[in-house]
Design an enzyme around this catalytic site. Structure first.
Site, PDB file in Angstrom:
ATOM      1  N   THR A  93      34.385  36.063  40.055  1.00 25.04           N
ATOM      2  CA  THR A  93      33.504  35.406  39.072  1.00 25.04           C
ATOM      3  C   THR A  93      34.104  34.047  38.740  1.00 25.04           C
ATOM      4  OG1 THR A  93      32.885  37.540  38.138  1.00 25.04           O
ATOM      5  CG2 THR A  93      32.466  35.588  36.780  1.00 25.04           C
ATOM      6  N   LYS A 168      25.431  35.305  37.566  1.00 24.88           N
ATOM      7  CA  LYS A 168      26.512  36.103  36.955  1.00 24.88           C
ATOM      8  C   LYS A 168      26.792  35.595  35.532  1.00 24.88           C
ATOM      9  CE  LYS A 168      30.183  38.762  36.594  1.00 24.88           C
ATOM     10  NZ  LYS A 168      30.534  40.102  36.921  1.00 24.88           N
ATOM     11  N   LYS A 236      37.448  34.650  30.036  1.00 24.42           N
ATOM     12  CA  LYS A 236      37.421  33.679  31.163  1.00 24.42           C
ATOM     13  C   LYS A 236      35.977  33.389  31.570  1.00 24.42           C
ATOM     14  CE  LYS A 236      37.366  35.385  35.153  1.00 24.42           C
ATOM     15  NZ  LYS A 236      36.844  35.616  36.447  1.00 24.42           N
TER      16      LYS A 236
HETATM   17  P1  NAP Z   1      42.858  41.732  39.191  1.00 23.77           P
HETATM   18  O1  NAP Z   1      42.986  43.197  39.236  1.00 23.77           O
HETATM   19  O2  NAP Z   1      43.631  40.961  38.174  1.00 23.77           O
HETATM   20  O3  NAP Z   1      43.190  41.175  40.676  1.00 23.77           O
HETATM   21  C1  NAP Z   1      43.222  39.813  40.940  1.00 23.77           C
HETATM   22  C2  NAP Z   1      43.528  39.603  42.405  1.00 23.77           C
HETATM   23  O4  NAP Z   1      43.525  38.192  42.665  1.00 23.77           O
HETATM   24  C3  NAP Z   1      44.908  40.118  42.814  1.00 23.77           C
HETATM   25  O5  NAP Z   1      44.815  40.616  44.135  1.00 23.77           O
HETATM   26  C4  NAP Z   1      45.747  38.853  42.754  1.00 23.77           C
HETATM   27  O6  NAP Z   1      46.886  38.899  43.574  1.00 23.77           O
HETATM   28  C5  NAP Z   1      44.755  37.855  43.298  1.00 23.77           C
HETATM   29  N1  NAP Z   1      45.096  36.464  42.968  1.00 23.77           N
HETATM   30  C6  NAP Z   1      45.127  35.895  41.751  1.00 23.77           C
HETATM   31  N2  NAP Z   1      45.464  34.592  41.856  1.00 23.77           N
HETATM   32  C7  NAP Z   1      45.629  34.340  43.166  1.00 23.77           C
HETATM   33  C8  NAP Z   1      45.960  33.188  43.914  1.00 23.77           C
HETATM   34  N3  NAP Z   1      46.204  32.011  43.313  1.00 23.77           N
HETATM   35  N4  NAP Z   1      46.028  33.279  45.256  1.00 23.77           N
HETATM   36  C9  NAP Z   1      45.778  34.462  45.867  1.00 23.77           C
HETATM   37  N5  NAP Z   1      45.468  35.591  45.224  1.00 23.77           N
HETATM   38  C10 NAP Z   1      45.392  35.526  43.887  1.00 23.77           C
HETATM   39  O7  NAP Z   1      41.325  41.276  38.959  1.00 23.77           O
HETATM   40  P2  NAP Z   1      39.981  42.079  39.324  1.00 23.77           P
HETATM   41  O8  NAP Z   1      39.605  42.915  38.147  1.00 23.77           O
HETATM   42  O9  NAP Z   1      40.108  42.668  40.675  1.00 23.77           O
HETATM   43  O10 NAP Z   1      38.936  40.854  39.327  1.00 23.77           O
HETATM   44  C11 NAP Z   1      38.811  39.996  40.454  1.00 23.77           C
HETATM   45  C12 NAP Z   1      37.581  39.106  40.230  1.00 23.77           C
HETATM   46  O11 NAP Z   1      36.407  39.947  40.095  1.00 23.77           O
HETATM   47  C13 NAP Z   1      37.658  38.256  38.959  1.00 23.77           C
HETATM   48  O12 NAP Z   1      37.071  37.008  39.175  1.00 23.77           O
HETATM   49  C14 NAP Z   1      36.845  39.083  37.954  1.00 23.77           C
HETATM   50  O13 NAP Z   1      36.303  38.275  36.911  1.00 23.77           O
HETATM   51  C15 NAP Z   1      35.768  39.664  38.852  1.00 23.77           C
HETATM   52  N6  NAP Z   1      35.157  40.905  38.345  1.00 23.77           N
HETATM   53  C16 NAP Z   1      35.932  41.872  37.757  1.00 23.77           C
HETATM   54  C17 NAP Z   1      35.325  43.026  37.265  1.00 23.77           C
HETATM   55  C18 NAP Z   1      36.140  44.104  36.605  1.00 23.77           C
HETATM   56  O14 NAP Z   1      35.550  44.996  35.943  1.00 23.77           O
HETATM   57  N7  NAP Z   1      37.459  44.134  36.761  1.00 23.77           N
HETATM   58  C19 NAP Z   1      33.940  43.211  37.384  1.00 23.77           C
HETATM   59  C20 NAP Z   1      33.177  42.228  38.023  1.00 23.77           C
HETATM   60  C21 NAP Z   1      33.806  41.079  38.504  1.00 23.77           C
HETATM   61  P3  NAP Z   1      48.250  39.614  43.048  1.00 23.77           P
HETATM   62  O15 NAP Z   1      48.105  41.064  43.397  1.00 23.77           O
HETATM   63  O16 NAP Z   1      49.329  38.937  43.796  1.00 23.77           O
HETATM   64  O17 NAP Z   1      48.332  39.373  41.560  1.00 23.77           O
END
Ligand code: NAP
Length: 291
Positions: A93, A168, A236
């Site tokens: 997102t 979104k 965010k």
């Molecule tokens: P998360 O668990 O915090 O995972 C984030 C991922 O991004 C990790 O694999 C992290 O790597 C990687 N990352 C962060 N910065 C990076 C960089 N500079 N270079 C390469 N990799 C990087 O987050 P998530 O919940 O999976 O969410 C991911 C996305 O989906 C976000 O944009 C979020 O807003 C969206 N989203 C989330 C949800 C939800 O319910 N969680 C629902 C819909 C959409 P590391 O493992 O090394 O930290």
């Protein structure tokens, strides 16, 4: 289609597993290498050395990282190595502007780009029931749709590049309004001295019923805020809405108010709780109330 996943966090790891179950997963990369090595070992797929190495090998690349800068960092790392005809799908997102910048970068190298943010939370990612809002070339989406069907139950082409992220933002603004309405109404009911479990049951089945009330109403009343959707992530997303909204020259009070409330909660250390933690502010004593 050789499919790679970049970003194996809470969402991305489930997407990768669901792609693997349908025999689509070819390669994975994660910034913290251990997560990628574990998943690659479990699935028997390649653990790429870098985004560039993964890009050189895959026909479809799915990105799921945190923020705008992270998406651009990954896209920049891949751009010189991506194969002509490859489609890159970003499920993070981020803003529409970031989607347009990523698309320009990749199109310069002959690759396609689709902004495909998702809704449905970690449960949706695990169960492959996500709703996906796609922006970009409709023909590119048609080409990769059979693979994306392994992670999303409902894939809708919204319009040109950036429109998936704009959709979104609509979703996130609406979620803010629902959170405000449900937490405030339940705090109001408590003040009326009602049996709140009965209130949740009856209201859930009437015209004001909604998913958030049914799934988070009783937990917030018990003071439980285990993360379904982390407050800091919604913060965010609302900052993305704010930046997009400012360009319209209109006011978006729900965005401003919810950002203010979330900021207070994050300052109090509740950023990792579910967004229903907004109930904490609605029930706080007037001296520290949301305003
Ligand atoms: P998360 O668990 O915090 O995972 C984030 C991922 O991004 C990790 O694999 C992290 O790597 C990687 N990352 C962060 N910065 C990076 C960089 N500079 N270079 C390469 N990799 C990087 O987050 P998530 O919940 O999976 O969410 C991911 C996305 O989906 C976000 O944009 C979020 O807003 C969206 N989203 C989330 C949800 C939800 O319910 N969680 C629902 C819909 C959409 P590391 O493992 O090394 O930290």
């Amino acid at each position: 289609m050789k499919t790679g996943v970049i970003g194996l966090g809470a969402m991305g790891k489930h997407m990768a597993m669901n792609l693997h179950k349908q025999d689509h997963l070819y390669s994975v990369w994660n910034r913290s290498r251990e997560k990628a090595a574990d998943l690659a070992g479990e699935c028997g797929v390649s653990c790429a050395e870098s985004p560039a190495a993964l890009a050189a090998d895959c026909e479809l690349i799915i990105i799921c990282v945190s923020r705008d800068a992270d998406v651009l960092e990954v896209v920049n790392a891949m751009a010189d190595h991506v194969r002509p005809g490859t489609v890159v799908v970003d499920t993070s997102t981020v803003s529409s502007d970031t989607a347009k910048e990523a698309a320009r970068k990749l199109e310069d190298h002959g690759a396609g780009f689709l902004d495909c943010p998702v809704s449905g939370g970690v449960e949706g990612a695990r169960n492959a029931t996500l709703a996906m809002m796609a922006g970009g070339d409709a023909a590119a989406l048609d080409k990769v749709r059979p693979v994306l069907a392994a992670i999303a139950a409902n894939i809708v082409h919204i319009g040109p590049t950036g429109s998936g992220q704009a959709c979104k933002a609509v979703n996130q603004l609406m979620a803010a309004g629902i959170n405000q309405a449900v937490t405030e109404a339940l705090a109001f009911g408590q003040q009326m001295g009602l049996d709140m479990d009965k209130v949740v049951d009856v209201v859930s089945n009437g015209a004001a019923g909604n998913w958030f009330l049914s799934h988070r109403g009783k937990t917030m009343l018990r003071g439980t805020f285990e993360p379904g959707f982390k407050l800091s992530l919604h913060y965010k997303d609302l900052n993305i809405c704010k930046a997009m909204g400012e360009k319209t020259g209109k006011n978006w009070p729900m965005v401003e108010m919810t950002l203010l409330h979330y900021r207070k909660l994050m300052e109090q250390g509740y950023g990792d709780e579910d967004i229903s933690a907004l109930f904490r502010l609605k029930t706080a004593d007037p001296a520290s109330s949301p305003g």
